[in-house]
Design a protein around this motif. Structure first.
Motif, mmCIF file in Angstrom:
data_model
loop_
_atom_site.group_PDB
_atom_site.id
_atom_site.type_symbol
_atom_site.label_atom_id
_atom_site.label_comp_id
_atom_site.label_asym_id
_atom_site.label_seq_id
_atom_site.Cartn_x
_atom_site.Cartn_y
_atom_site.Cartn_z
ATOM 1 N N SER A 288 7.335 0.824 -7.151
ATOM 2 C CA SER A 288 8.207 -0.191 -7.755
ATOM 3 C C SER A 288 7.483 -1.519 -7.913
ATOM 4 O O SER A 288 7.635 -2.206 -8.934
ATOM 5 C CB SER A 288 9.463 -0.356 -6.897
ATOM 6 O OG SER A 288 10.304 -1.371 -7.414
ATOM 7 N N CYS A 289 6.672 -1.893 -6.923
ATOM 8 C CA CYS A 289 5.892 -3.139 -7.031
ATOM 9 C C CYS A 289 4.881 -3.067 -8.169
ATOM 10 O O CYS A 289 4.681 -4.055 -8.898
ATOM 11 C CB CYS A 289 5.183 -3.414 -5.707
ATOM 12 S SG CYS A 289 6.280 -3.870 -4.339
ATOM 13 N N LEU A 290 4.232 -1.934 -8.319
ATOM 14 C CA LEU A 290 3.267 -1.784 -9.415
ATOM 15 C C LEU A 290 3.947 -1.893 -10.775
ATOM 16 O O LEU A 290 3.402 -2.501 -11.709
ATOM 17 C CB LEU A 290 2.550 -0.444 -9.286
ATOM 18 C CG LEU A 290 1.611 -0.271 -8.081
ATOM 19 C CD1 LEU A 290 1.090 1.156 -8.014
ATOM 20 C CD2 LEU A 290 0.454 -1.261 -8.157
ATOM 21 N N GLU A 291 5.131 -1.322 -10.906
ATOM 22 C CA GLU A 291 5.860 -1.410 -12.174
ATOM 23 C C GLU A 291 6.291 -2.846 -12.468
ATOM 24 O O GLU A 291 6.217 -3.295 -13.620
ATOM 25 C CB GLU A 291 7.071 -0.487 -12.121
ATOM 26 C CG GLU A 291 6.710 0.998 -12.078
ATOM 27 C CD GLU A 291 7.932 1.879 -11.917
ATOM 28 O OE1 GLU A 291 9.038 1.315 -11.671
ATOM 29 O OE2 GLU A 291 7.807 3.122 -12.021
ATOM 30 N N ILE A 292 6.734 -3.578 -11.447
ATOM 31 C CA ILE A 292 7.124 -4.986 -11.645
ATOM 32 C C ILE A 292 5.916 -5.820 -12.033
ATOM 33 O O ILE A 292 5.985 -6.683 -12.915
ATOM 34 C CB ILE A 292 7.787 -5.520 -10.367
ATOM 35 C CG1 ILE A 292 9.127 -4.817 -10.128
ATOM 36 C CG2 ILE A 292 8.005 -7.025 -10.462
ATOM 37 C CD1 ILE A 292 9.779 -5.158 -8.808
ATOM 38 N N ALA A 293 4.768 -5.562 -11.381
ATOM 39 C CA ALA A 293 3.563 -6.327 -11.711
ATOM 40 C C ALA A 293 3.098 -6.038 -13.132
ATOM 41 O O ALA A 293 2.645 -6.941 -13.849
ATOM 42 C CB ALA A 293 2.456 -5.992 -10.711
ATOM 43 N N ALA A 294 3.201 -4.786 -13.572
ATOM 44 C CA ALA A 294 2.764 -4.440 -14.925
ATOM 45 C C ALA A 294 3.615 -5.130 -15.987
ATOM 46 O O ALA A 294 3.112 -5.474 -17.071
ATOM 47 C CB ALA A 294 2.825 -2.936 -15.113
ATOM 48 N N LYS A 295 4.882 -5.374 -15.698
ATOM 49 C CA LYS A 295 5.741 -6.064 -16.665
ATOM 50 C C LYS A 295 5.368 -7.529 -16.834
ATOM 51 O O LYS A 295 5.757 -8.151 -17.824
ATOM 52 C CB LYS A 295 7.201 -5.941 -16.228
ATOM 53 C CG LYS A 295 7.741 -4.511 -16.287
ATOM 54 C CD LYS A 295 9.182 -4.453 -15.806
ATOM 55 C CE LYS A 295 9.715 -3.029 -15.845
ATOM 56 N NZ LYS A 295 11.113 -2.945 -15.343
ATOM 57 N N ARG A 296 4.625 -8.082 -15.900
ATOM 58 C CA ARG A 296 4.218 -9.488 -15.990
ATOM 59 C C ARG A 296 2.798 -9.644 -16.529
ATOM 60 O O ARG A 296 2.181 -10.701 -16.380
ATOM 61 C CB ARG A 296 4.312 -10.144 -14.607
ATOM 62 C CG ARG A 296 5.705 -10.166 -14.014
ATOM 63 C CD ARG A 296 5.886 -11.344 -13.112
ATOM 64 N NE ARG A 296 5.678 -12.597 -13.815
ATOM 65 C CZ ARG A 296 5.572 -13.779 -13.200
ATOM 66 N NH1 ARG A 296 5.620 -13.849 -11.884
ATOM 67 N NH2 ARG A 296 5.387 -14.885 -13.899
ATOM 68 N N TYR A 297 2.277 -8.597 -17.127
ATOM 69 C CA TYR A 297 0.897 -8.644 -17.591
ATOM 70 C C TYR A 297 0.714 -9.604 -18.760
ATOM 71 O O TYR A 297 -0.404 -10.040 -19.039
ATOM 72 C CB TYR A 297 0.433 -7.237 -17.990
ATOM 73 C CG TYR A 297 -1.062 -7.120 -18.128
ATOM 74 C CD1 TYR A 297 -1.873 -7.021 -17.013
ATOM 75 C CD2 TYR A 297 -1.673 -7.119 -19.379
ATOM 76 C CE1 TYR A 297 -3.237 -6.925 -17.124
ATOM 77 C CE2 TYR A 297 -3.043 -7.018 -19.507
ATOM 78 C CZ TYR A 297 -3.820 -6.928 -18.374
ATOM 79 O OH TYR A 297 -5.180 -6.844 -18.496
ATOM 80 N N LYS A 298 1.777 -9.948 -19.452
ATOM 81 C CA LYS A 298 1.650 -10.878 -20.574
ATOM 82 C C LYS A 298 1.390 -12.307 -20.116
ATOM 83 O O LYS A 298 0.957 -13.136 -20.911
ATOM 84 C CB LYS A 298 2.919 -10.823 -21.425
ATOM 85 C CG LYS A 298 3.142 -9.483 -22.110
ATOM 86 C CD LYS A 298 4.398 -9.508 -22.957
ATOM 87 C CE LYS A 298 4.621 -8.157 -23.643
ATOM 88 N NZ LYS A 298 5.867 -8.158 -24.465
ATOM 89 N N THR A 299 1.679 -12.603 -18.864
ATOM 90 C CA THR A 299 1.399 -13.936 -18.333
ATOM 91 C C THR A 299 -0.099 -14.064 -18.091
ATOM 92 O O THR A 299 -0.678 -13.261 -17.345
ATOM 93 C CB THR A 299 2.174 -14.163 -17.026
ATOM 94 O OG1 THR A 299 3.568 -13.912 -17.264
ATOM 95 C CG2 THR A 299 2.002 -15.590 -16.532
ATOM 96 N N PRO A 300 -0.776 -15.045 -18.680
ATOM 97 C CA PRO A 300 -2.255 -15.093 -18.593
ATOM 98 C C PRO A 300 -2.782 -15.168 -17.167
ATOM 99 O O PRO A 300 -3.748 -14.473 -16.825
ATOM 100 C CB PRO A 300 -2.607 -16.344 -19.408
ATOM 101 C CG PRO A 300 -1.462 -16.529 -20.352
ATOM 102 C CD PRO A 300 -0.254 -16.077 -19.605
ATOM 103 N N TRP A 301 -2.189 -16.025 -16.320
ATOM 104 C CA TRP A 301 -2.760 -16.200 -14.990
ATOM 105 C C TRP A 301 -2.464 -15.019 -14.057
ATOM 106 O O TRP A 301 -3.012 -14.940 -12.961
ATOM 107 C CB TRP A 301 -2.282 -17.501 -14.349
ATOM 108 C CG TRP A 301 -0.787 -17.646 -14.237
ATOM 109 C CD1 TRP A 301 0.037 -18.251 -15.116
ATOM 110 C CD2 TRP A 301 0.042 -17.166 -13.164
ATOM 111 N NE1 TRP A 301 1.342 -18.186 -14.682
ATOM 112 C CE2 TRP A 301 1.372 -17.539 -13.477
ATOM 113 C CE3 TRP A 301 -0.206 -16.475 -11.982
ATOM 114 C CZ2 TRP A 301 2.446 -17.231 -12.650
ATOM 115 C CZ3 TRP A 301 0.859 -16.168 -11.155
ATOM 116 C CH2 TRP A 301 2.161 -16.547 -11.485
ATOM 117 N N CYS A 302 -1.603 -14.087 -14.486
ATOM 118 C CA CYS A 302 -1.318 -12.888 -13.689
ATOM 119 C C CYS A 302 -2.266 -11.735 -13.993
ATOM 120 O O CYS A 302 -2.328 -10.762 -13.224
ATOM 121 C CB CYS A 302 0.118 -12.424 -13.932
ATOM 122 S SG CYS A 302 1.401 -13.566 -13.364
#
Length: 388
Positions: A288-302
């Motif tokens: 679940s954490c990996l899926e949440i992190a992947a959804k924020r990939y559009k944020t440059p600093w992430c």
């Protein structure tokens, strides 16, 4: 003798006559006479510099001890009895399942932790609150409940000492979803990177998944898809109509050695079952954490932290079950595709749209490091003549 004896003398001055007049008027005033003018007060003497300072109070007037200032203090202890605390916990557990009441119920639970009411006698009732809060594993990541879940399970860590081993394992598995996963929604790069580092460490600590884990996962998946039906089972015979199984069981219990062996076997089975449930919840929470992190990939600093995290999960894919391996593979493929698109596209400045990690990785991929450090670092011989 008719001549005036004082004719040749100068007339009297005003300075000499003034004191007499003042003296005369002061005498008249002291005697109550109405004659004479009102006395003029003398001008004040010029104040010295030392006189302008605040005079020190005499030793007798100084207070013996300074009075402490009044400050506003909040009460962090409770005088409630154990029964009252248990009743309060039961009420909180009954209301915390409702998302509309979670805010107030979670704050009351946090106050119980801060007041020191979580003890060995009340540990089970407090754990019932946490269990009721996590009855739905996805509710903790809803936007309007993220902060409340985060605060509740951070406070619950302070009371983990009074919980037993099984409760501690479940609490640590719930913290992955309620604390770490919610940290991935933050706008603070430091908090995001710290959460990603915790997830990496948790992935590294997982054991390698075996066939039993895969079989259990497939059975659980089939149970979720299939709907249980009671039709066609009304004419089944009772498994033990004469009660012989109970007699056989009682005869076995008479033997003390058999009873001890059964007790040891049961305890081992319970421990294995607890570890199995803990690993299952832990793996699901990390996915679940990996899926949440992947959804924020559009944020440059992430992007840099997500690249490292997804690559680490892909390298340790053997620690997950079959279905989870497929999910990690798709996640890593999606991130690789986005990396390719980002490198092919042009940004506003006209340069390739890459992050800092990718830029340094590309820069030092074919770099030749010299033993002279900064001299001739790129492998050229431009400084050879200057060195002689």
């Amino acid at each position: 003798m008719a001549d005036n004896l004082f004719e040749d003398l100068p007339p009297p001055s005003t300075s000499q006559s003034q004191p007499q007049q003042n003296t005369h008027s002061s005498i008249n005033t002291s005697t109550g006479s109405t004659q004479g003018s009102v006395p003029i007060p003398p001008p004040p003497a010029p104040a010295l510099k030392s006189a302008l300072k605040r005079p020190k109070p005499p030793p007798e007037s100084q207070p013996q001890a300074a009075v402490p200032e009044k400050r506003l203090r909040f009460k962090t202890t409770t005088d409630a009895s154990e029964k009252q605390v248990i009743d309060a916990m039961q009420k909180i557990a009954s209301h915390i399942k409702n998302p509309s009441k979670f805010n107030k119920a979670s704050k009351l639970a946090i106050q119980l932790v801060q007041s020191g009411s979580i003890k060995h006698a009340t540990a089970d009732h407090f754990f019932a609150i946490l269990e009721a809060a996590m009855s739905s594993l996805t509710t903790c990541n809803e936007p309007h409940l993220q902060a409340d879940y985060h605060a509740l399970f951070l406070a619950a860590q302070d009371a983990a000492d009074v919980l037993n081993k099984k409760q501690k394992n479940l609490l640590s598995a719930w913290i992955i979803r309620a604390v770490w996963a919610n940290d991935l929604f933050t706008d603070d790069s430091f908090v995001f990177s710290k959460a990603a580092g915790r997830i990496k460490e948790a992935i590294s600590s997982l054991p390698v998944a075996n066939e039993n884990d895969d079989m259990e996962e497939s059975v659980a998946w089939k149970e979720e898809l299939e709907v249980p039906s009671t039709e066609g089972h009304t004419n089944e015979e009772e498994p033990d109509p004469f009660g012989l199984d109970a007699l056989i069981t009682n005869s076995k219990k008479d033997d003390s050695s058999e009873g001890k062996r059964e007790a040891v076997t049961n305890s081992r089975k319970e421990e294995e079952e607890e570890n199995r449930i803990f690993l299952k919840l832990q793996r699901e929470g990390l996915i679940s954490c990996l899926e949440i992190a992947a959804k924020r990939y559009k944020t440059p600093w992430c992007q840099t932290a997500i690249d490292i995290l997804a690559k680490h999960a892909f390298d340790n894919v053997s620690r997950f079950t079959t279905r989870q391996r497929d999910a990690i593979g798709k996640l890593w493929a999606s991130i690789r595709e986005q990396q390719t698109r980002r490198k092919q596209g042009k940004s506003v400045s006209g340069k390739l749209d890459v992050n800092g990690f990718e830029w340094l990785q590309e820069k030092y991929a074919n770099e030749k490091i010299s033993i002279r450090h900064s001299v001739g670092g790129s492998g050229d011989r431009k400084c050879q003549q200057w060195l002689g």
